[in-house]
Design a protein around this motif. Structure first.
Motif, short mmCIF file in Angstrom:
data_model
loop_
_atom_site.label_atom_id
_atom_site.label_comp_id
_atom_site.label_asym_id
_atom_site.label_seq_id
_atom_site.Cartn_x
_atom_site.Cartn_y
_atom_site.Cartn_z
N ALA A 4 0.82 -1.21 0.00
CA ALA A 4 0.00 0.00 0.00
C ALA A 4 0.85 1.26 0.00
CB ALA A 4 -0.93 0.00 1.21
N ARG A 5 2.05 1.20 0.60
CA ARG A 5 2.89 2.40 0.71
C ARG A 5 4.17 2.31 -0.12
NH1 ARG A 5 0.96 5.79 4.65
NH2 ARG A 5 2.11 7.29 3.39
N GLY A 21 0.83 6.65 -1.83
CA GLY A 21 0.27 5.36 -1.45
C GLY A 21 -1.23 5.41 -1.25
N ILE A 22 -1.76 4.35 -0.68
CA ILE A 22 -3.19 4.28 -0.35
C ILE A 22 -3.33 3.86 1.11
CG2 ILE A 22 -3.86 3.66 -2.72
CD1 ILE A 22 -4.31 0.77 -1.61
N GLU A 23 -4.49 4.15 1.69
CA GLU A 23 -4.82 3.68 3.03
C GLU A 23 -5.68 2.42 2.91
OE1 GLU A 23 -6.61 6.98 5.04
OE2 GLU A 23 -4.77 8.19 4.93
N LEU A 24 -5.46 1.48 3.83
CA LEU A 24 -6.15 0.19 3.76
C LEU A 24 -7.54 0.23 4.38
CD1 LEU A 24 -3.14 -2.17 4.58
CD2 LEU A 24 -4.22 -1.80 2.35
N LYS A 35 -10.88 -0.59 2.43
CA LYS A 35 -10.60 -1.42 1.26
C LYS A 35 -11.07 -2.85 1.53
CE LYS A 35 -8.43 1.89 -0.99
NZ LYS A 35 -8.50 2.96 0.02
#
Length: 313
Positions: free
Chosen positions: A119-120, A139-142, A145
């Protein structure tokens, strides 16, 4: 009492206290080559004089088993026995024993570690910093999700619980789904095509398919979200490497985390070397705690089996 061959690499490299229990029971412990898998030729030399075998992940062929006329039990320090020719073992009356669940937490925690790393983009950003390059990856946050868990046994359930704990939604697929397992309103079972279509991250925790055909092939990838993350800590042959590589190149898969390969070390390094792949050398169960649990289980299983079956004369 007889000889017991011990081959797990973590044990032949540095020993383990659980082996003292085999010696205390009167058995002679024979260690395989230090820190590596034994070859078939080495097994043919070492195993015929043994009545017990505490095995690692090395292939154990029908030829090896045919030469081991005294062998009564094979005890794995893990759950998988697909490295053993099971038909040949059963035909010779050799007990096959597994350390059920011993490495489940180690594998589950590695899986969650992979989720954060994917993710990061942690491996890439770390590598750039070591090159003194200040390059930030978005990145994205989980949280929020959807994690697709393929195989909801001991490892799959631990992964599901950890993922729910960080705010993810979990869809699980299992051949025998347990309707009583409902850890959260954000957890549900679903058929595989539905799971693949909905998941932002897919993680594999199931045994090999019949004939070792891949589970994640071009057809499966076509039914997945574009930009999905994929984690495989189970078996290499669950994935089609050519289809995976093509999906990585096209962006169909955003990134892959891989802890299992077609050999140890792998025969083909191309997937491990791909810039969108995080690779580790089969470390899922390679924690101090997992090794201790697995060895204790394996020794207990072996002692029980040898006590219950008559020795060959």
């Amino acid at each position: 009492m007889g000889r017991i061959l011990v081959t797990p690499r973590s044990v032949t490299r540095s020993g383990h206290p659980s082996l003292d229990r085999l010696r205390a029971a009167g058995h002679e412990v024979v260690l395989g080559p230090a820190g590596r898998q034994p070859s078939e030729a080495e097994l043919l030399e070492l195993l015929p004089a043994c009545e017990g075998y505490l095995a690692g992940v090395e292939p154990v062929s029908a030829r090896v088993l045919a030469a081991a006329s005294r062998l009564r039990a094979i005890s794995r320090n893990g759950t998988g026995i697909d490295n053993v020719d099971t038909e040949a073992a059963q035909a010779r009356g050799i007990a096959l024993l597994r350390a059920e669940g011993a490495n489940a937490r180690g594998v589950a925690e590695l899986t969650i570690g992979f989720l954060f790393a994917l993710a990061r983009g942690l491996p890439v950003t770390d590598a750039r910093m070591k090159e003194r390059k200040w390059e930030r990856a978005n990145g994205i946050e989980l949280e929020g999700k959807t994690l697709g868990v393929v195989g909801c046994g001991r490892i799959g359930r631990l992964v599901s619980g950890m993922a729910l704990g960080i705010g993810m939604k979990v869809i699980a697929q299992d051949l025998y789904p347990d309707a009583s397992y409902r850890p959260s309103p954000d957890f549900r079972f679903a058929p595989l095509p539905e799971l693949l279509a909905a998941a932002d991250v897919v993680t594999l925790h199931c045994p090999p398919l019949p004939g070792h055909r891949p589970l994640i092939d071009a057809a499966a990838l076509a039914g997945m979200k574009k930009g999905v993350f994929l984690v495989n800590t189970a078996r290499f042959d669950l994935i089609d490497p050519a289809a995976i590589a093509a999906a990585l190149d096209s962006g169909g898969i955003a990134a892959l985390a891989l802890d299992v390969f077609d050999g140890e070390p792998p025969q083909d390094w191309s997937l491990a070397a791909h810039p969108r792949v995080i690779a580790s050398p089969h470390i899922g169960g390679f924690t101090a705690e997992s090794i201790d649990r697995a060895m204790d289980f394996a020794v207990d299983n072996l002692l029980r089996a040898l006590a219950a079956t008559p020795a060959a004369h």
